[in-house]
Scaffold this motif. Structure first.
Motif, PDB file in Angstrom:
ATOM      1  N   SER A  94       8.548 -46.460  69.994  1.00  0.00           N
ATOM      2  CA  SER A  94       9.712 -47.100  69.383  1.00  0.00           C
ATOM      3  C   SER A  94      10.657 -47.575  70.470  1.00  0.00           C
ATOM      4  CB  SER A  94      10.416 -46.142  68.418  1.00  0.00           C
ATOM      5  OG  SER A  94      10.962 -45.066  69.111  1.00  0.00           O
ATOM      6  N   CYS A  95      11.208 -48.768  70.249  1.00  0.00           N
ATOM      7  CA  CYS A  95      12.129 -49.332  71.245  1.00  0.00           C
ATOM      8  C   CYS A  95      13.492 -48.650  71.153  1.00  0.00           C
ATOM      9  CB  CYS A  95      12.266 -50.837  71.043  1.00  0.00           C
ATOM     10  SG  CYS A  95      13.270 -51.300  69.621  1.00  0.00           S
ATOM     11  N   GLN A  96      13.731 -47.983  70.012  1.00  0.00           N
ATOM     12  CA  GLN A  96      14.977 -47.261  69.749  1.00  0.00           C
ATOM     13  C   GLN A  96      16.202 -48.173  69.700  1.00  0.00           C
ATOM     14  OE1 GLN A  96      14.424 -44.265  72.771  1.00  0.00           O
ATOM     15  NE2 GLN A  96      13.105 -43.051  71.452  1.00  0.00           N
ATOM     16  N   LYS A  97      15.960 -49.477  69.581  1.00  0.00           N
ATOM     17  CA  LYS A  97      17.080 -50.433  69.545  1.00  0.00           C
ATOM     18  C   LYS A  97      17.016 -51.386  68.357  1.00  0.00           C
ATOM     19  CE  LYS A  97      17.978 -50.794  74.520  1.00  0.00           C
ATOM     20  NZ  LYS A  97      16.805 -50.477  75.307  1.00  0.00           N
ATOM     21  N   CYS A  98      15.822 -51.687  67.850  1.00  0.00           N
ATOM     22  CA  CYS A  98      15.707 -52.713  66.807  1.00  0.00           C
ATOM     23  C   CYS A  98      16.245 -52.168  65.477  1.00  0.00           C
ATOM     24  CB  CYS A  98      14.260 -53.181  66.657  1.00  0.00           C
ATOM     25  SG  CYS A  98      13.176 -51.985  65.838  1.00  0.00           S
ATOM     26  N   GLU A  99      16.398 -53.042  64.492  1.00  0.00           N
ATOM     27  CA  GLU A  99      16.981 -52.607  63.215  1.00  0.00           C
ATOM     28  C   GLU A  99      16.142 -51.518  62.547  1.00  0.00           C
ATOM     29  OE1 GLU A  99      15.739 -56.644  60.986  1.00  0.00           O
ATOM     30  OE2 GLU A  99      16.428 -55.101  59.616  1.00  0.00           O
ATOM     31  N   PHE A 100      14.823 -51.563  62.745  1.00  0.00           N
ATOM     32  CA  PHE A 100      13.955 -50.572  62.096  1.00  0.00           C
ATOM     33  C   PHE A 100      14.104 -49.207  62.769  1.00  0.00           C
ATOM     34  CE2 PHE A 100      12.056 -54.784  61.596  1.00  0.00           C
ATOM     35  CZ  PHE A 100      12.043 -54.871  60.206  1.00  0.00           C
ATOM     36  N   CYS A 101      14.123 -49.215  64.105  1.00  0.00           N
ATOM     37  CA  CYS A 101      14.304 -47.948  64.826  1.00  0.00           C
ATOM     38  C   CYS A 101      15.675 -47.353  64.512  1.00  0.00           C
ATOM     39  CB  CYS A 101      14.177 -48.170  66.330  1.00  0.00           C
ATOM     40  SG  CYS A 101      12.480 -48.466  66.850  1.00  0.00           S
ATOM     41  N   VAL A 102      16.697 -48.198  64.563  1.00  0.00           N
ATOM     42  CA  VAL A 102      18.059 -47.695  64.383  1.00  0.00           C
ATOM     43  C   VAL A 102      18.265 -47.173  62.961  1.00  0.00           C
ATOM     44  CG1 VAL A 102      20.502 -48.382  64.373  1.00  0.00           C
ATOM     45  CG2 VAL A 102      19.020 -49.094  66.250  1.00  0.00           C
ATOM     46  N   LEU A 108       8.054 -48.858  61.969  1.00  0.00           N
ATOM     47  CA  LEU A 108       8.136 -50.307  61.728  1.00  0.00           C
ATOM     48  C   LEU A 108       8.736 -51.042  62.918  1.00  0.00           C
ATOM     49  CD1 LEU A 108       9.401 -50.256  58.010  1.00  0.00           C
ATOM     50  CD2 LEU A 108       7.055 -50.308  58.860  1.00  0.00           C
ATOM     51  N   CYS A 109       8.888 -50.362  64.046  1.00  0.00           N
ATOM     52  CA  CYS A 109       9.562 -50.939  65.227  1.00  0.00           C
ATOM     53  C   CYS A 109       9.109 -52.376  65.504  1.00  0.00           C
ATOM     54  CB  CYS A 109       9.303 -50.064  66.456  1.00  0.00           C
ATOM     55  SG  CYS A 109       9.950 -50.809  67.971  1.00  0.00           S
ATOM     56  N   GLN A 110      10.093 -53.255  65.656  1.00  0.00           N
ATOM     57  CA  GLN A 110       9.803 -54.666  65.912  1.00  0.00           C
ATOM     58  C   GLN A 110       9.018 -54.851  67.207  1.00  0.00           C
ATOM     59  OE1 GLN A 110      10.638 -57.113  63.838  1.00  0.00           O
ATOM     60  NE2 GLN A 110       9.769 -58.699  65.157  1.00  0.00           N
ATOM     61  N   LEU A 111       9.475 -54.175  68.248  1.00  0.00           N
ATOM     62  CA  LEU A 111       8.831 -54.352  69.553  1.00  0.00           C
ATOM     63  C   LEU A 111       7.417 -53.772  69.554  1.00  0.00           C
ATOM     64  CD1 LEU A 111       9.308 -55.529  72.341  1.00  0.00           C
ATOM     65  CD2 LEU A 111      10.325 -53.346  73.048  1.00  0.00           C
TER      66      LEU A 111
END
Ligand code: NAD
Ligand code: ZN
Ligand code: ZN
Length: 373
Positions: A94-102, A108-111
């Protein structure tokens, strides 16, 4: 910076056996990466989908995505992992920044969708090489190799007293199955549940339904061996769908009503449709099994609106891996989750093609590759 040799099982194209080759990996993780020495890897049906050409998969690529091991080196910006930590690998970094992670949906992480699901790292590049060309890692994990470089968010620390062969299975089948029940569907105590397909994933759906307090857990498979295993993991009723009609039997067992929840854990269109048929008015069918590229299903949308029947999907048990992996390991260590019976074969890397042959025949639950010390 130098490289270390990695013995790995390499996918060279659909319908060809994996080739055991020696690859190279850097001993220096990138700033937000960790280098992991694999202790064990399960063999999952998703690897078989790639191998069989069900899913378009690039070659050369190290398969395997259900792994656990020990951290060998950490990148300069990694603060929450140390050398010698025991970790389970996640196939959704998880990128921990995208709307899905946050918003708490790291699966569902975008990255991750743009990179790991294309078998490359967050910078778009692979991490392994065979000396002549780059070699990708399945889902940015590639656990059919002695070492794996992974994004730090894909290495989840667990307690050191847990056996790593069993822990590896938490990296896919166990979290996928239990999470589909507890996270995705939110099965309530006293529910009636149908599970179609009693492989590594389906048996964990059964186990999840038991943990959630389901009062009736009906399992269906075409193998009597798998159905017996279903009973071991908590099934109250078993249906051999090759011998009797699945839907008629579910109706009989539920007094004509249908089940509250049905989980498909194979990846076939007609069993997904059967799960939808098998639920009661207002019930929920959950697609966990994954179909080959391009496969479609047929659902009656009138029934969907008229009867408020829900059809939902579950990816990686809608898990938040950094919470769910250690929690499942604790449940196992306390005797509340069975991981021991899941490991039906312990093999070496050289036995991986035989493990796929067993899986094609529907034998055993999980073959687990154990890497030497
Ligand atoms: N949603 C996710 O995040 C996720 C994660 C991991 C795996 N999967 C998918 O889950 C599926 C199951 O994976 P697995 O590793 O448990 O596979 P598996 O091969 O271990 O188990 C499949 C089971 O289905 C049974 N089966 C096959 N055909 C059947 C039929 N017509 N009727 C009834 N039973 C039948 C087999 O006997 C076997 O017990 C695969 O499609 C895999 O790709 C999904
Ligand atoms: Zn993200
Ligand atoms: Zn898997």
């Amino acid at each position: 910076m130098s490289t270390i040799p990695v013995r790995a099982a390499v996918f060279v194209g659909p319908n060809a056996p994996l080739e055991i080759r020696e690859l190279q990996i850097s001993d220096q993780p990138g700033p937000n990466e960790v280098l992991v020495k694999l202790a064990a890897s399960g063999v999952c049906h998703s690897d078989l989908h790639a191998l069989d050409g069900d899913w378009e998969t690039p070659a050369p690529l190290v398969l395997g995505h259900e792994g656990a091991g020990v951290v060998l080196a950490v990148g300069s910006e990694v603060t929450d992992l140390e050398v010698d930590d025991h970790v389970i690998l996640s196939w959704t970094p998880s990128c921990q920044k995208c709307e899905f992670c946050v918003s708490g949906n790291p699966v569902l992480c975008q990255l991750a969708n743009e990179t790991a699901y294309q078998h490359v790292f967050f910078d778009g590049k692979p991490r392994l090489s065979d000396g002549e060309q780059d070699v990708k890692s399945f889902l940015a994990v590639g656990s059919f190799g002695e070492y794996a470089m992974v994004p730090a968010s894909a290495a989840i620390r667990i307690r050191k007293d847990a056996p790593l062969a069993q822990a590896a299975l938490v990296g896919c089948a166990v979290t996928t199955g239990i999470g589909a029940v507890t996270n995705t569907a939110g099965v309530e105590p006293g529910s009636t549940v149908l599970v179609v397909g009693c492989g590594g994933v389906g048996l964990n759906v059964v186990q999840g339904a038991r943990l959630a307090g389901a009062k009736q857990i009906i399992v269906a498979d075409v193998s009597n061996e798998k159905l017996e295993l279903g009973r071991t993991f908590g099934a109250t009723h078993v249906i051999n769908s090759r011998e009797v009609d699945l839907l008629d039997t579910v109706r009989e067992l539920t007094g004509g009503r249908g089940v509250d929840y049905a989980f498909e854990a194979i990846g076939l269109p007609f069993t997904i449709e059967a799960c939808y048929e098998a639920i009661r008015r207002g019930g929920t069918a959950v697609v966990v099994g994954q179909v080959a590229d391009g496969v479609k299903i047929s659902i009656d949308p009138f029934v969907m609106s008229d009867q408020e029947k829900k059809l939902i999907g579950s990816n990686y048990g809608s898990s938040r891996q950094s919470i769910d992996f250690p929690k499942i390991i604790d449940l196992y260590m306390e005797g509340l989750v069975d991981l021991d019976s899941m490991v039906t074969d312990r093999i070496t890397l050289d036995g991986v093609n035989d493990a796929f042959a067993e899986m094609r025949q529907g034998r055993g639950i999980r073959s687990v590759i154990e890497y030497g010390a």
